[in-house]
Scaffold this motif. Sequence first.
Motif, PDB file in Angstrom:
ATOM      1  N   ILE A 174     -12.347   3.279   5.941  1.00  0.00           N
ATOM      2  CA  ILE A 174     -11.201   2.527   6.455  1.00  0.00           C
ATOM      3  C   ILE A 174     -11.434   2.123   7.912  1.00  0.00           C
ATOM      4  N   GLN A 175     -10.639   1.169   8.357  1.00  0.00           N
ATOM      5  CA  GLN A 175     -10.716   0.626   9.713  1.00  0.00           C
ATOM      6  C   GLN A 175      -9.620   1.241  10.587  1.00  0.00           C
ATOM      7  N   ALA A 176      -9.674   0.966  11.873  1.00  0.00           N
ATOM      8  CA  ALA A 176      -8.704   1.498  12.832  1.00  0.00           C
ATOM      9  C   ALA A 176      -7.268   1.142  12.454  1.00  0.00           C
ATOM     10  N   ASP A 177      -7.035  -0.089  12.018  1.00  0.00           N
ATOM     11  CA  ASP A 177      -5.674  -0.478  11.626  1.00  0.00           C
ATOM     12  C   ASP A 177      -5.164   0.371  10.469  1.00  0.00           C
ATOM     13  N   ASP A 178      -6.063   0.712   9.546  1.00  0.00           N
ATOM     14  CA  ASP A 178      -5.680   1.555   8.409  1.00  0.00           C
ATOM     15  C   ASP A 178      -5.323   2.965   8.876  1.00  0.00           C
ATOM     16  N   VAL A 179      -6.055   3.457   9.874  1.00  0.00           N
ATOM     17  CA  VAL A 179      -5.759   4.782  10.437  1.00  0.00           C
ATOM     18  C   VAL A 179      -4.345   4.796  10.995  1.00  0.00           C
ATOM     19  N   ILE A 180      -4.030   3.800  11.804  1.00  0.00           N
ATOM     20  CA  ILE A 180      -2.697   3.721  12.407  1.00  0.00           C
ATOM     21  C   ILE A 180      -1.625   3.605  11.328  1.00  0.00           C
ATOM     22  N   ASP A 181      -1.841   2.753  10.343  1.00  0.00           N
ATOM     23  CA  ASP A 181      -0.861   2.598   9.264  1.00  0.00           C
ATOM     24  C   ASP A 181      -0.652   3.905   8.506  1.00  0.00           C
ATOM     25  N   SER A 182      -1.728   4.605   8.224  1.00  0.00           N
ATOM     26  CA  SER A 182      -1.607   5.882   7.504  1.00  0.00           C
ATOM     27  C   SER A 182      -0.795   6.897   8.298  1.00  0.00           C
ATOM     28  N   ILE A 183      -1.076   6.979   9.589  1.00  0.00           N
ATOM     29  CA  ILE A 183      -0.341   7.929  10.434  1.00  0.00           C
ATOM     30  C   ILE A 183       1.130   7.558  10.530  1.00  0.00           C
ATOM     31  N   MET A 184       1.409   6.294  10.764  1.00  0.00           N
ATOM     32  CA  MET A 184       2.786   5.855  10.989  1.00  0.00           C
ATOM     33  C   MET A 184       3.638   5.871   9.721  1.00  0.00           C
ATOM     34  N   HIS A 214       2.653  16.820  -4.384  1.00  0.00           N
ATOM     35  CA  HIS A 214       2.677  15.847  -3.294  1.00  0.00           C
ATOM     36  C   HIS A 214       1.423  14.983  -3.327  1.00  0.00           C
ATOM     37  N   THR A 215       1.528  13.791  -2.762  1.00  0.00           N
ATOM     38  CA  THR A 215       0.354  12.962  -2.565  1.00  0.00           C
ATOM     39  C   THR A 215      -0.238  13.314  -1.205  1.00  0.00           C
ATOM     40  N   VAL A 216      -1.578  13.349  -1.140  1.00  0.00           N
ATOM     41  CA  VAL A 216      -2.248  13.802   0.076  1.00  0.00           C
ATOM     42  C   VAL A 216      -3.429  12.894   0.399  1.00  0.00           C
ATOM     43  N   GLU A 217      -3.519  12.530   1.678  1.00  0.00           N
ATOM     44  CA  GLU A 217      -4.685  11.848   2.210  1.00  0.00           C
ATOM     45  C   GLU A 217      -5.294  12.742   3.280  1.00  0.00           C
ATOM     46  N   LEU A 218      -6.603  12.856   3.258  1.00  0.00           N
ATOM     47  CA  LEU A 218      -7.347  13.593   4.282  1.00  0.00           C
ATOM     48  C   LEU A 218      -8.146  12.556   5.058  1.00  0.00           C
ATOM     49  N   LEU A 219      -7.798  12.395   6.323  1.00  0.00           N
ATOM     50  CA  LEU A 219      -8.397  11.385   7.176  1.00  0.00           C
ATOM     51  C   LEU A 219      -9.456  12.022   8.058  1.00  0.00           C
ATOM     52  N   LEU A 220     -10.701  11.612   7.863  1.00  0.00           N
ATOM     53  CA  LEU A 220     -11.832  12.154   8.616  1.00  0.00           C
ATOM     54  C   LEU A 220     -12.134  11.245   9.804  1.00  0.00           C
ATOM     55  N   LEU A 221     -11.961  11.799  10.999  1.00  0.00           N
ATOM     56  CA  LEU A 221     -12.180  11.075  12.246  1.00  0.00           C
ATOM     57  C   LEU A 221     -13.239  11.790  13.071  1.00  0.00           C
ATOM     58  N   MET A 223       0.850  -1.185   0.000  1.00  0.00           N
ATOM     59  CA  MET A 223       0.000   0.000   0.000  1.00  0.00           C
ATOM     60  C   MET A 223       0.893   1.244   0.000  1.00  0.00           C
ATOM     61  N   ALA A 224       0.656   2.137  -0.932  1.00  0.00           N
ATOM     62  CA  ALA A 224       1.409   3.392  -0.993  1.00  0.00           C
ATOM     63  C   ALA A 224       0.919   4.336   0.097  1.00  0.00           C
ATOM     64  N   HIS A 225       1.814   5.116   0.632  1.00  0.00           N
ATOM     65  CA  HIS A 225       1.456   6.052   1.691  1.00  0.00           C
ATOM     66  C   HIS A 225       1.685   7.488   1.226  1.00  0.00           C
ATOM     67  N   ALA A 226       0.945   8.383   1.808  1.00  0.00           N
ATOM     68  CA  ALA A 226       0.917   9.777   1.377  1.00  0.00           C
ATOM     69  C   ALA A 226       2.163  10.540   1.796  1.00  0.00           C
ATOM     70  N   ASP A 227       2.507  11.533   0.990  1.00  0.00           N
ATOM     71  CA  ASP A 227       3.518  12.503   1.392  1.00  0.00           C
ATOM     72  C   ASP A 227       2.998  13.306   2.581  1.00  0.00           C
ATOM     73  N   LEU A 228       1.715  13.674   2.516  1.00  0.00           N
ATOM     74  CA  LEU A 228       1.089  14.464   3.569  1.00  0.00           C
ATOM     75  C   LEU A 228      -0.217  13.803   3.985  1.00  0.00           C
ATOM     76  N   LEU A 229      -0.336  13.542   5.273  1.00  0.00           N
ATOM     77  CA  LEU A 229      -1.572  13.035   5.852  1.00  0.00           C
ATOM     78  C   LEU A 229      -2.166  14.135   6.715  1.00  0.00           C
ATOM     79  N   ILE A 230      -3.388  14.523   6.403  1.00  0.00           N
ATOM     80  CA  ILE A 230      -4.102  15.526   7.200  1.00  0.00           C
ATOM     81  C   ILE A 230      -5.182  14.807   7.983  1.00  0.00           C
ATOM     82  N   THR A 231      -5.111  14.926   9.311  1.00  0.00           N
ATOM     83  CA  THR A 231      -6.169  14.348  10.141  1.00  0.00           C
ATOM     84  C   THR A 231      -7.084  15.481  10.584  1.00  0.00           C
ATOM     85  N   LEU A 232      -8.376  15.209  10.503  1.00  0.00           N
ATOM     86  CA  LEU A 232      -9.371  16.228  10.810  1.00  0.00           C
ATOM     87  C   LEU A 232     -10.476  15.612  11.653  1.00  0.00           C
TER      88      LEU A 232
END
Length: 123
Positions: free
Chosen positions: A104-114, A35-42, A1-10
């Motif tokens: 996404i699931q909790a494990d995906d959240v952790i993977d994205s952040i890390m 850049h690649t960007v993911e916006l994570l809605l929590l 799984m590719a990961h983002a250059d920038l992860l924004i958590t909101l």
Amino acid sequence: MAHADLLITLTAYENNPNNVTIAFTMGTRALEKGHTVELLLLSDAVYLAETGYADKIDIGEPFQPIKELLPAFLRQGGKIKVCSACMKHNGVKEENLIEGSEVIQADDVIDSIMNSEKTLQLN
């Protein structure tokens, strides 16, 4: 799984339109810079993934309204990821999500952040 250059958590939604606007503004600008960007809605931010919900958020100049920023973010390749547990807790249904969002699931959240290169947290 590719990961983002920038992860924004909101976690904000209409209760904090400034943070919502900052998240989409910075995400769009990062995409424009290549850049690649993911916006994570929590938490309550999952409401933003519902079709039409974010259209009412507009904090005014010099910022664009979310109804313009959100489609631009997706058009430029930004990824919107939505926490499934947060959706369930807040009564947000998957069939009501905007096209292009990913549940996404909790494990995906952790993977994205890390695994992201950098993060921007707007909570």
